[in-house]
Scaffold this active site. Structure first.
Site, PDB file in Angstrom:
ATOM      1  N   HIS A  15       0.833  -1.198   0.000  1.00 45.92           N
ATOM      2  CA  HIS A  15       0.000   0.000   0.000  1.00 45.92           C
ATOM      3  C   HIS A  15       0.873   1.256   0.000  1.00 45.92           C
ATOM      4  CE1 HIS A  15      -3.095   2.637   2.287  1.00 45.92           C
ATOM      5  NE2 HIS A  15      -3.501   2.534   1.040  1.00 45.92           N
ATOM      6  N   GLU A  42       0.246  -0.371  -4.765  1.00 47.60           N
ATOM      7  CA  GLU A  42      -0.809   0.619  -4.966  1.00 47.60           C
ATOM      8  C   GLU A  42      -0.187   1.964  -4.664  1.00 47.60           C
ATOM      9  OE1 GLU A  42      -4.077   3.269  -3.176  1.00 47.60           O
ATOM     10  OE2 GLU A  42      -2.090   2.731  -2.452  1.00 47.60           O
ATOM     11  N   ASP A  44      -1.095   6.551  -4.996  1.00 49.09           N
ATOM     12  CA  ASP A  44      -2.112   7.581  -5.220  1.00 49.09           C
ATOM     13  C   ASP A  44      -1.556   8.650  -6.152  1.00 49.09           C
ATOM     14  OD1 ASP A  44      -3.972   6.596  -3.049  1.00 49.09           O
ATOM     15  OD2 ASP A  44      -2.189   7.046  -1.845  1.00 49.09           O
ATOM     16  N   HIS A  57      -0.982  11.402  -1.343  1.00 51.27           N
ATOM     17  CA  HIS A  57      -2.299  10.956  -0.861  1.00 51.27           C
ATOM     18  C   HIS A  57      -3.196  12.112  -0.452  1.00 51.27           C
ATOM     19  CE1 HIS A  57      -5.223   9.535   2.141  1.00 51.27           C
ATOM     20  NE2 HIS A  57      -5.230   8.404   1.464  1.00 51.27           N
ATOM     21  N   GLU A 117      -4.254   4.449  -8.001  1.00 56.76           N
ATOM     22  CA  GLU A 117      -5.454   5.083  -7.467  1.00 56.76           C
ATOM     23  C   GLU A 117      -5.462   6.539  -7.912  1.00 56.76           C
ATOM     24  OE1 GLU A 117      -6.382   5.011  -3.198  1.00 56.76           O
ATOM     25  OE2 GLU A 117      -7.907   6.549  -3.600  1.00 56.76           O
TER      26      GLU A 117
HETATM   27  O1  G3P Z   1      -6.671   1.974  -3.041  1.00 60.59           O
HETATM   28  C1  G3P Z   1      -6.879   1.467  -1.778  1.00 60.59           C
HETATM   29  C2  G3P Z   1      -6.621   2.470  -0.700  1.00 60.59           C
HETATM   30  O2  G3P Z   1      -5.405   3.101  -0.937  1.00 60.59           O
HETATM   31  C3  G3P Z   1      -7.717   3.487  -0.562  1.00 60.59           C
HETATM   32  O3  G3P Z   1      -7.573   4.328   0.516  1.00 60.59           O
HETATM   33  O4  G3P Z   1      -7.002   6.467   1.560  1.00 60.59           O
HETATM   34  O5  G3P Z   1      -5.313   4.675   1.478  1.00 60.59           O
HETATM   35  O6  G3P Z   1      -5.922   5.876  -0.579  1.00 60.59           O
HETATM   36  P1  G3P Z   1      -6.392   5.395   0.744  1.00 60.59           P
HETATM   37 MG    MG Z   2      -4.765   4.800  -2.063  1.00 57.05          MG
END
Ligand code: G3P
Ligand code: MG
Length: 262
Positions: A15, A42, A44, A57, A117
Protein backbone atom coordinates in the site's frame (compact mmCIF):
# COMPACT_ATOMS: atom_id res chain seq x y z
CA UNK A 1 -17.44 -9.54 -16.97
CA UNK A 2 -16.05 -12.85 -18.01
CA UNK A 3 -16.50 -15.36 -15.21
CA UNK A 4 -13.68 -17.53 -16.48
CA UNK A 5 -10.90 -14.95 -16.13
CA UNK A 6 -8.86 -15.16 -12.95
CA UNK A 7 -7.22 -12.03 -11.46
CA UNK A 8 -4.11 -11.75 -13.64
CA UNK A 9 -2.07 -9.46 -11.35
CA UNK A 10 -0.09 -9.92 -8.13
CA UNK A 11 -2.47 -10.73 -5.27
CA UNK A 12 -0.66 -8.84 -2.52
CA UNK A 13 0.22 -5.21 -3.03
CA UNK A 14 2.31 -2.88 -0.94
CA UNK A 15 0.00 0.00 0.00
CA UNK A 16 1.33 3.43 -1.04
CA UNK A 17 4.51 1.78 -2.23
CA UNK A 18 6.06 0.33 0.90
CA UNK A 19 3.37 0.37 3.57
CA UNK A 20 4.51 1.60 6.96
CA UNK A 21 8.17 0.82 6.35
CA UNK A 22 8.88 3.85 4.18
CA UNK A 23 7.44 7.28 3.40
CA UNK A 24 4.24 6.68 1.47
CA UNK A 25 4.00 7.38 -2.25
CA UNK A 26 7.73 7.80 -2.84
CA UNK A 27 10.09 5.93 -5.14
CA UNK A 28 12.09 4.93 -2.06
CA UNK A 29 8.94 3.26 -0.71
CA UNK A 30 8.47 1.30 -3.90
CA UNK A 31 12.09 0.18 -3.55
CA UNK A 32 11.42 -1.00 0.00
CA UNK A 33 8.37 -2.92 -1.18
CA UNK A 34 10.53 -4.51 -3.82
CA UNK A 35 13.18 -5.46 -1.28
CA UNK A 36 10.44 -7.26 0.64
CA UNK A 37 9.54 -9.27 -2.45
CA UNK A 38 6.50 -7.26 -3.46
CA UNK A 39 5.92 -7.26 -7.20
CA UNK A 40 2.74 -5.21 -7.01
CA UNK A 41 1.98 -1.86 -5.41
CA UNK A 42 -0.81 0.62 -4.97
CA UNK A 43 -0.12 4.35 -5.09
CA UNK A 44 -2.11 7.58 -5.22
CA UNK A 45 -1.90 10.03 -8.12
CA UNK A 46 -2.96 13.69 -7.91
CA UNK A 47 -2.43 16.74 -10.13
CA UNK A 48 -0.03 19.59 -9.49
CA UNK A 49 -1.01 23.15 -10.44
CA UNK A 50 0.44 22.60 -13.94
CA UNK A 51 -1.73 19.47 -14.41
CA UNK A 52 1.28 17.15 -14.12
CA UNK A 53 0.40 14.07 -12.03
CA UNK A 54 2.48 13.41 -8.91
CA UNK A 55 2.30 10.76 -6.20
CA UNK A 56 0.65 11.97 -3.02
CA UNK A 57 -2.30 10.96 -0.86
CA UNK A 58 -3.56 14.07 0.94
CA UNK A 59 -4.69 17.16 -0.94
CA UNK A 60 -2.69 19.21 1.55
CA UNK A 61 1.06 19.06 2.04
CA UNK A 62 1.59 19.21 5.80
CA UNK A 63 1.33 15.56 6.84
CA UNK A 64 3.80 14.02 4.41
CA UNK A 65 5.99 16.81 3.08
CA UNK A 66 8.00 19.85 4.10
CA UNK A 67 5.49 22.06 2.25
CA UNK A 68 2.36 23.89 3.32
CA UNK A 69 -1.06 24.40 1.83
CA UNK A 70 -2.83 22.68 -1.01
CA UNK A 71 -1.03 20.32 -3.37
CA UNK A 72 -2.98 21.81 -6.29
CA UNK A 73 -1.47 25.28 -5.75
CA UNK A 74 2.13 24.21 -6.43
CA UNK A 75 3.60 23.29 -9.79
CA UNK A 76 5.14 19.89 -10.27
CA UNK A 77 8.61 21.49 -10.16
CA UNK A 78 7.82 23.07 -6.81
CA UNK A 79 6.38 19.83 -5.46
CA UNK A 80 9.42 17.94 -6.65
CA UNK A 81 11.64 20.13 -4.45
CA UNK A 82 9.78 19.23 -1.25
CA UNK A 83 11.05 16.70 1.26
CA UNK A 84 8.54 13.84 1.39
CA UNK A 85 10.72 11.54 3.47
CA UNK A 86 11.73 13.26 6.72
CA UNK A 87 8.26 12.99 8.28
CA UNK A 88 8.73 9.23 8.23
CA UNK A 89 12.30 8.91 9.47
CA UNK A 90 15.74 10.44 9.09
CA UNK A 91 16.81 7.57 6.83
CA UNK A 92 14.51 8.93 4.12
CA UNK A 93 15.33 12.59 4.57
CA UNK A 94 15.25 14.49 1.27
CA UNK A 95 13.21 11.89 -0.60
CA UNK A 96 11.21 13.96 -3.10
CA UNK A 97 7.56 13.95 -4.07
CA UNK A 98 7.80 11.81 -7.19
CA UNK A 99 6.47 12.72 -10.56
CA UNK A 100 3.94 10.11 -11.67
CA UNK A 101 5.93 9.47 -14.82
CA UNK A 102 9.17 8.80 -12.94
CA UNK A 103 7.43 6.44 -10.51
CA UNK A 104 5.80 4.51 -13.33
CA UNK A 105 9.09 4.28 -15.21
CA UNK A 106 10.76 2.91 -12.07
CA UNK A 107 8.02 0.30 -11.76
CA UNK A 108 8.25 -0.73 -15.37
CA UNK A 109 12.03 -1.01 -15.14
CA UNK A 110 11.67 -3.35 -12.14
CA UNK A 111 8.62 -5.34 -13.30
CA UNK A 112 6.40 -3.96 -10.58
CA UNK A 113 2.70 -3.98 -11.35
CA UNK A 114 0.67 -0.95 -10.25
CA UNK A 115 -2.83 -0.34 -9.04
CA UNK A 116 -3.01 3.39 -9.77
CA UNK A 117 -5.45 5.08 -7.47
CA UNK A 118 -6.66 8.29 -9.10
CA UNK A 119 -6.88 10.64 -6.13
CA UNK A 120 -8.22 14.00 -7.28
CA UNK A 121 -8.00 17.18 -5.25
CA UNK A 122 -11.46 18.63 -4.56
CA UNK A 123 -13.09 19.82 -7.79
CA UNK A 124 -10.49 18.21 -10.04
CA UNK A 125 -11.93 14.73 -10.55
CA UNK A 126 -12.42 14.74 -14.30
CA UNK A 127 -9.19 16.60 -15.01
CA UNK A 128 -7.22 14.19 -12.84
CA UNK A 129 -8.80 11.09 -14.35
CA UNK A 130 -8.07 12.41 -17.80
CA UNK A 131 -4.45 13.39 -17.13
CA UNK A 132 -3.52 10.22 -15.26
CA UNK A 133 -5.14 8.02 -17.89
CA UNK A 134 -3.40 9.83 -20.75
CA UNK A 135 -0.03 9.60 -19.04
CA UNK A 136 -0.52 5.92 -18.29
CA UNK A 137 -1.62 5.14 -21.84
CA UNK A 138 1.52 6.85 -23.12
CA UNK A 139 3.82 5.04 -20.69
CA UNK A 140 2.34 1.63 -21.55
CA UNK A 141 1.61 2.31 -25.23
CA UNK A 142 3.56 -0.79 -26.23
CA UNK A 143 1.40 -3.07 -24.06
CA UNK A 144 -2.13 -1.64 -24.12
CA UNK A 145 -4.40 -3.83 -26.21
CA UNK A 146 -7.24 -2.24 -28.13
CA UNK A 147 -10.54 -3.56 -26.82
CA UNK A 148 -9.06 -4.52 -23.46
CA UNK A 149 -11.84 -2.81 -21.56
CA UNK A 150 -12.94 -6.25 -20.49
CA UNK A 151 -11.25 -8.78 -18.25
CA UNK A 152 -10.92 -11.34 -21.00
CA UNK A 153 -8.42 -9.25 -22.97
CA UNK A 154 -6.37 -7.70 -20.20
CA UNK A 155 -2.60 -7.54 -20.46
CA UNK A 156 -1.32 -8.33 -16.94
CA UNK A 157 1.56 -5.84 -17.01
CA UNK A 158 -0.70 -2.85 -17.66
CA UNK A 159 -1.92 -1.04 -14.51
CA UNK A 160 -5.43 -1.13 -13.14
CA UNK A 161 -6.96 2.24 -12.31
CA UNK A 162 -9.12 2.71 -9.26
CA UNK A 163 -10.85 5.69 -7.71
CA UNK A 164 -13.47 6.67 -5.19
CA UNK A 165 -14.50 9.40 -7.65
CA UNK A 166 -16.95 8.38 -10.34
CA UNK A 167 -16.10 11.42 -12.47
CA UNK A 168 -12.43 10.48 -12.39
CA UNK A 169 -13.21 6.96 -13.56
CA UNK A 170 -15.49 8.23 -16.31
CA UNK A 171 -12.77 10.59 -17.54
CA UNK A 172 -10.16 7.82 -17.42
CA UNK A 173 -12.48 5.60 -19.42
CA UNK A 174 -12.90 8.32 -22.02
CA UNK A 175 -9.18 9.08 -22.25
CA UNK A 176 -7.86 5.51 -22.11
CA UNK A 177 -10.73 3.09 -22.71
CA UNK A 178 -8.41 0.11 -22.99
CA UNK A 179 -6.96 0.42 -19.49
CA UNK A 180 -9.18 -1.40 -16.98
CA UNK A 181 -10.78 0.24 -13.96
CA UNK A 182 -11.95 -0.69 -10.48
CA UNK A 183 -14.48 1.28 -8.47
CA UNK A 184 -13.34 2.07 -4.92
CA UNK A 185 -16.05 2.01 -2.29
CA UNK A 186 -15.66 2.17 1.46
CA UNK A 187 -18.82 0.09 1.87
CA UNK A 188 -20.42 -2.01 -0.84
CA UNK A 189 -23.87 -0.53 -1.59
CA UNK A 190 -26.86 -2.68 -2.60
CA UNK A 191 -26.70 -1.39 -6.18
CA UNK A 192 -22.98 -2.01 -6.58
CA UNK A 193 -23.40 -4.00 -9.77
CA UNK A 194 -25.38 -1.28 -11.53
CA UNK A 195 -22.69 1.22 -10.55
CA UNK A 196 -19.88 -0.97 -11.89
CA UNK A 197 -21.78 -1.52 -15.11
CA UNK A 198 -22.38 2.19 -15.58
CA UNK A 199 -18.69 2.95 -15.06
CA UNK A 200 -17.52 -0.01 -17.13
CA UNK A 201 -15.45 -1.32 -14.21
CA UNK A 202 -14.06 -4.83 -14.06
CA UNK A 203 -13.25 -4.75 -10.35
CA UNK A 204 -14.70 -3.59 -7.06
CA UNK A 205 -12.22 -2.31 -4.47
CA UNK A 206 -13.46 -2.04 -0.93
CA UNK A 207 -12.58 -1.61 2.72
CA UNK A 208 -12.20 -5.11 4.11
CA UNK A 209 -13.56 -4.00 7.49
CA UNK A 210 -17.09 -3.79 6.12
CA UNK A 211 -16.94 -6.79 3.79
CA UNK A 212 -18.84 -9.96 4.63
CA UNK A 213 -18.42 -13.40 3.17
CA UNK A 214 -21.91 -13.21 1.65
CA UNK A 215 -21.19 -9.94 -0.18
CA UNK A 216 -17.79 -11.22 -1.34
CA UNK A 217 -19.52 -14.27 -2.78
CA UNK A 218 -22.09 -12.11 -4.57
CA UNK A 219 -19.40 -10.02 -6.22
CA UNK A 220 -17.34 -13.02 -7.22
CA UNK A 221 -20.46 -14.89 -8.32
CA UNK A 222 -21.31 -12.02 -10.67
CA UNK A 223 -17.89 -12.38 -12.28
CA UNK A 224 -16.17 -9.25 -10.95
CA UNK A 225 -12.74 -8.98 -9.45
CA UNK A 226 -12.69 -8.11 -5.78
CA UNK A 227 -9.89 -6.15 -4.13
CA UNK A 228 -9.62 -5.20 -0.44
CA UNK A 229 -7.80 -2.41 1.34
CA UNK A 230 -5.93 -2.19 3.71
CA UNK A 231 -5.31 -5.57 5.29
CA UNK A 232 -2.64 -5.60 7.97
CA UNK A 233 -3.17 -8.88 9.81
CA UNK A 234 -2.02 -12.17 8.26
CA UNK A 235 -5.02 -14.09 9.65
CA UNK A 236 -7.44 -11.59 8.11
CA UNK A 237 -5.62 -11.79 4.77
CA UNK A 238 -6.00 -15.58 4.83
CA UNK A 239 -9.69 -15.29 5.68
CA UNK A 240 -10.35 -12.86 2.84
CA UNK A 241 -8.54 -15.06 0.34
CA UNK A 242 -10.65 -17.99 1.58
CA UNK A 243 -13.77 -15.91 0.86
CA UNK A 244 -12.64 -15.53 -2.75
CA UNK A 245 -11.14 -12.04 -2.54
CA UNK A 246 -8.74 -11.74 -5.46
CA UNK A 247 -6.19 -9.33 -4.09
CA UNK A 248 -5.46 -6.82 -1.37
CA UNK A 249 -3.02 -4.16 -0.33
CA UNK A 250 -1.23 -4.02 2.99
CA UNK A 251 0.74 -1.57 5.08
CA UNK A 252 2.48 -4.46 6.84
CA UNK A 253 4.78 -5.80 4.16
CA UNK A 254 6.95 -6.98 7.04
CA UNK A 255 4.17 -9.24 8.40
CA UNK A 256 2.42 -10.42 5.26
CA UNK A 257 4.69 -12.19 2.83
CA UNK A 258 3.88 -11.53 -0.83
CA UNK A 259 4.20 -15.21 -1.67
CA UNK A 260 1.23 -15.99 0.58
CA UNK A 261 -1.03 -15.47 -2.40
CA UNK A 262 0.78 -17.81 -4.79
O1 G3P B 1 -6.67 1.97 -3.04
C1 G3P B 1 -6.88 1.47 -1.78
C2 G3P B 1 -6.62 2.47 -0.70
O2 G3P B 1 -5.41 3.10 -0.94
C3 G3P B 1 -7.72 3.49 -0.56
O3 G3P B 1 -7.57 4.33 0.52
O4 G3P B 1 -7.00 6.47 1.56
O5 G3P B 1 -5.31 4.67 1.48
O6 G3P B 1 -5.92 5.88 -0.58
P1 G3P B 1 -6.39 5.39 0.74
MG1 MG C 1 -4.76 4.80 -2.06
Amino acid sequence: MNHAVPWPYPRLLAHRGGGTLAPENTVAAIGVGREHGYRGIEFDAMLAADDVPVLIHDDTLERTTSGHGDVATLTSTELGRLDAGSWHSAAFSGEPVPMFEAAVRYCRAHDIWINIEIKPAPGAAARTGDAVARATARLYADLVRPGADAAVNIEPRVPLFSSFEREALAAARQAAPDIPRGYLLDRVPPDWQAQLLELGCVALHTNHRHLTRAVAQQIKGAGYWLFCYTVNEPARAAELFAWGVDAMCTDRIDLIAPERAT
